[in-house]
Design an enzyme around this catalytic site. Structure first.
Site, mmCIF file in Angstrom:
data_model
loop_
_atom_site.group_PDB
_atom_site.id
_atom_site.type_symbol
_atom_site.label_atom_id
_atom_site.label_comp_id
_atom_site.label_asym_id
_atom_site.label_seq_id
_atom_site.Cartn_x
_atom_site.Cartn_y
_atom_site.Cartn_z
ATOM 1 C CD GLU A 183 -0.987 0.248 3.754
ATOM 2 O OE1 GLU A 183 -0.745 -0.282 4.839
ATOM 3 O OE2 GLU A 183 -1.775 1.196 3.628
ATOM 4 C CB THR B 221 1.971 -7.094 1.218
ATOM 5 O OG1 THR B 221 1.837 -7.306 2.635
ATOM 6 C CG2 THR B 221 0.569 -7.042 0.641
ATOM 7 C CG ASP C 225 0.784 -7.485 5.854
ATOM 8 O OD1 ASP C 225 1.448 -8.402 6.370
ATOM 9 O OD2 ASP C 225 1.052 -6.277 6.018
ATOM 10 C CD GLN D 9 4.676 -13.910 10.104
ATOM 11 O OE1 GLN D 9 3.477 -14.084 9.980
ATOM 12 N NE2 GLN D 9 5.222 -13.559 11.268
HETATM 13 O O1 F6P Z 1 3.648 -5.304 5.669
HETATM 14 C C1 F6P Z 1 4.404 -6.451 5.873
HETATM 15 C C2 F6P Z 1 4.827 -6.561 7.310
HETATM 16 O O2 F6P Z 1 5.570 -7.748 7.454
HETATM 17 C C3 F6P Z 1 3.681 -6.482 8.331
HETATM 18 O O3 F6P Z 1 2.992 -7.698 8.448
HETATM 19 C C4 F6P Z 1 4.418 -6.062 9.567
HETATM 20 O O4 F6P Z 1 3.609 -5.366 10.471
HETATM 21 C C5 F6P Z 1 5.476 -5.152 9.030
HETATM 22 O O5 F6P Z 1 5.659 -5.493 7.668
HETATM 23 C C6 F6P Z 1 6.798 -5.264 9.751
HETATM 24 O O6 F6P Z 1 7.702 -4.438 9.120
HETATM 25 P P1 F6P Z 1 9.226 -4.268 9.577
HETATM 26 O O7 F6P Z 1 9.941 -5.501 9.147
HETATM 27 O O8 F6P Z 1 9.684 -3.070 8.837
HETATM 28 O O9 F6P Z 1 9.191 -4.100 11.059
#
Ligand code: F6P
Length: 341
Positions: free
Chosen positions: A102, A124, A126, A273
C-alpha cells in the site's frame, strides 16, 4: 524501450520472481531493464544497477530481493517527485515498474498523477491490497505459519500447555485466519473482530472440559481487545506513518494463564514468515505479474497495477488499488465464526 524496476516496503518471498520475469519478458521484446536499489531511495538518489539476463539467473527460488528494499517515502522528500523524474531521464528510462504494498504503490499512484510513467505490481505477505484477489508472499507466509502451528501442537500436547502463536499482518487478519485454519488452531484472534478475553477463556475452558488438555491460539499482531488498544513498540512511526506492532501475544499469555490456570507460552513468528524460499504458488503468481507488468509497460499502459481476478491477471488503475485496504470481510468472518475469539 527501457524501464527501471524497484522493490519497496517490507520484503516478501516472490520479489525476485517478478524481477526475473520482467527482465526475461523485456529481453523478448528487445527492451532494456535497470534496477533501482532500496525502494524509492534508488530513484531519489539515482542509485541504479544493470539488470542483464545473467543478473536474474537462478533467483526464482530465492527469498528477499536482489534490489534491496526500504520504507523511503519519495513524497516526504523535498523535490521527491522531481528527483524521480530526473533519475528516469538521466538513465534514458521510459518508465518505472514499482513492486510494493500500500505504501510503495500509494506513492506510485501519486507519481503517476504528477505525470511520471509507473506500473505497479502488488506484493505483501499481509494480502491486504485492494484491487487484487491475492498478493504474492501471502501463500508462503501462511505455509510457514502453518508449519509452526503443527510443531507447536505436538509440544503443547506433551506438556498440557496453551501455546500462543503471534503472526504478522498489520491491520489484516488474513495470515492468522488462513494459518490458524490450516493448522487447526482452537482460537484465532484477528484485527477485524476485537476480542473479549472472557469469551476466549470460556472457549478454552470448554475445550478442557471435553478432555483436551492443551490448546493453540493464533493471534494477529494487530488484534486488540474490544474497547482496548493495539500493542505497539513505542509511538515511533516510519516514513509512511506506521507504528511497529507486536506484543499482543505476551499480553494474552499473562492474562490467559492467570484466568485458566493453564501454563501459557507465546511464540512470536516475526520475520521468519517473511523470509526464505517462496512456495510454488507464489513463484507462479510473481512470474505472471512480472510478465504482465512488462507487457503493460511496453504497451504504455502507465498508471495501472497488475491484479489477480479469479484466475486471470488483469490491469486495474493504481488509484483504485490503493484507495482502501482489503481486510477480512463479513463473509470471511462469518465463515470462521466458530474459530474466532
Ligand atoms: O507489511 C508487511 C509486514 O511484514 C507487516 O505484516 C508487519 O507489520 C510489518 O511489515 C513489519 O515491518 P518491519 O519488518 O519493517 O518491522
Amino acid at each position: 524501450m527501457r524501464v527501471g524496476i524497484l522493490t519497496g516496503g517490507g520484503d516478501c518471498p516472490g520479489l525476485n520472481g517478478v524481477i526475473r520475469a520482467v527482465v526475461r519478458r523485456a529481453h523478448g521484446y528487445g527492451d532494456g531493464v535497470v534496477g533501482f536499489r532500496d525502494g524509492w531511495r534508488g530513484p531519489l538518489e539515482g542509485d541504479v544497477m544493470p539488470l542483464p539476463l545473467d543478473a536474474v539467473r537462478g533467483i526464482l527460488p530465492r527469498g528477499g530481493t536482489i534490489l534491496g528494499s526500504s520504507r523511503t517515502n519519495p513524497l516526504k522528500r523535498e523535490d521527491g517527485i522531481e528527483r524521480v523524474r530526473r533519475s528516469l531521464a538521466d538513465h534514458s528510462l521510459d518508465g518505472l515498474i514499482a513492486i510494493g504494498g500500500e505504501d510503495t504503490l500509494g506513492a506510485a499512484a501519486k507519481l503517476h498523477e504528477a505525470g511520471v510513467n509507473v506500473i505497479g505490481v502488488p506484493k505483501t505477505i499481509d494480502n491486504d491490497l485492494g484491487g487484487t484477489d491475492r498478493t504474492f508472499g501471502f501463500d508462503t507466509a501462511v505455509q510457514v505459519a502453518t508449519e509452526a502451528i503443527d510443531r507447536l501442537h505436538t509440544t503443547a500436547e506433551s506438556h498440557k500447555r496453551i501455546l500462543i502463536l503471534e503472526v504478522m499482518g498489520r491491520h489484516a487478519g488474513w495470515i492468522a485466519l488462513h494459518a490458524g485454519m490450516a493448522g487447526g488452531a482452537d482460537v484465532i484472534l484477528v484485527p477485524e473482530k476485537p476480542f473479549d478475553l472472557d469469551e476466549v477463556c470460556e472457549r478454552l475452558e470448554r475445550r478442557f472440559s471435553r478432555g483436551s488438555h492443551f490448546a493453540i491460539v493464533v493471534v494477529s499482531e494487530g488484534a486488540l481487545p474490544a474497547g482496548g488498544d493495539l500493542e505497539t513498540f513505542g509511538a515511533k512511526t516510519d516514513e509512511f506513518g506506521h507504528v511497529r506492532l507486536g506484543g499482543i501475544g505476551q499480553r494474552l499469555e499473562r492474562e490467559i494463564e492467570e484466568r485458566t490456570g493453564y501454563e501459557t507460552r507465546t511464540t512470536v513468528l516475526g520475520h521468519i514468515q517473511r523470509g526464505g524460499t517462496p512456495t510454488a504458488y507464489d513463484r507462479v503468481l510473481a512470474t505472471r505479474f512480472g510478465v504482465h507488468a512488462m507487457e503493460a509497460a511496453h504497451e504504455g499502459k502507465w498508471g495501472m497495477m497488475t491484479a489477480l481476478r479469479g484466475n486471470a491477471i488483469e490491469l486495474v488503475p493504481l488509484s483504485e488499488a490503493v484507495a482502501s485496504l482489503r481486510t477480512l470481510g463479513e463473509d470471511d468472518l462469518r465463515e470462521a465464526e466458530w474459530l474466532l475469539g
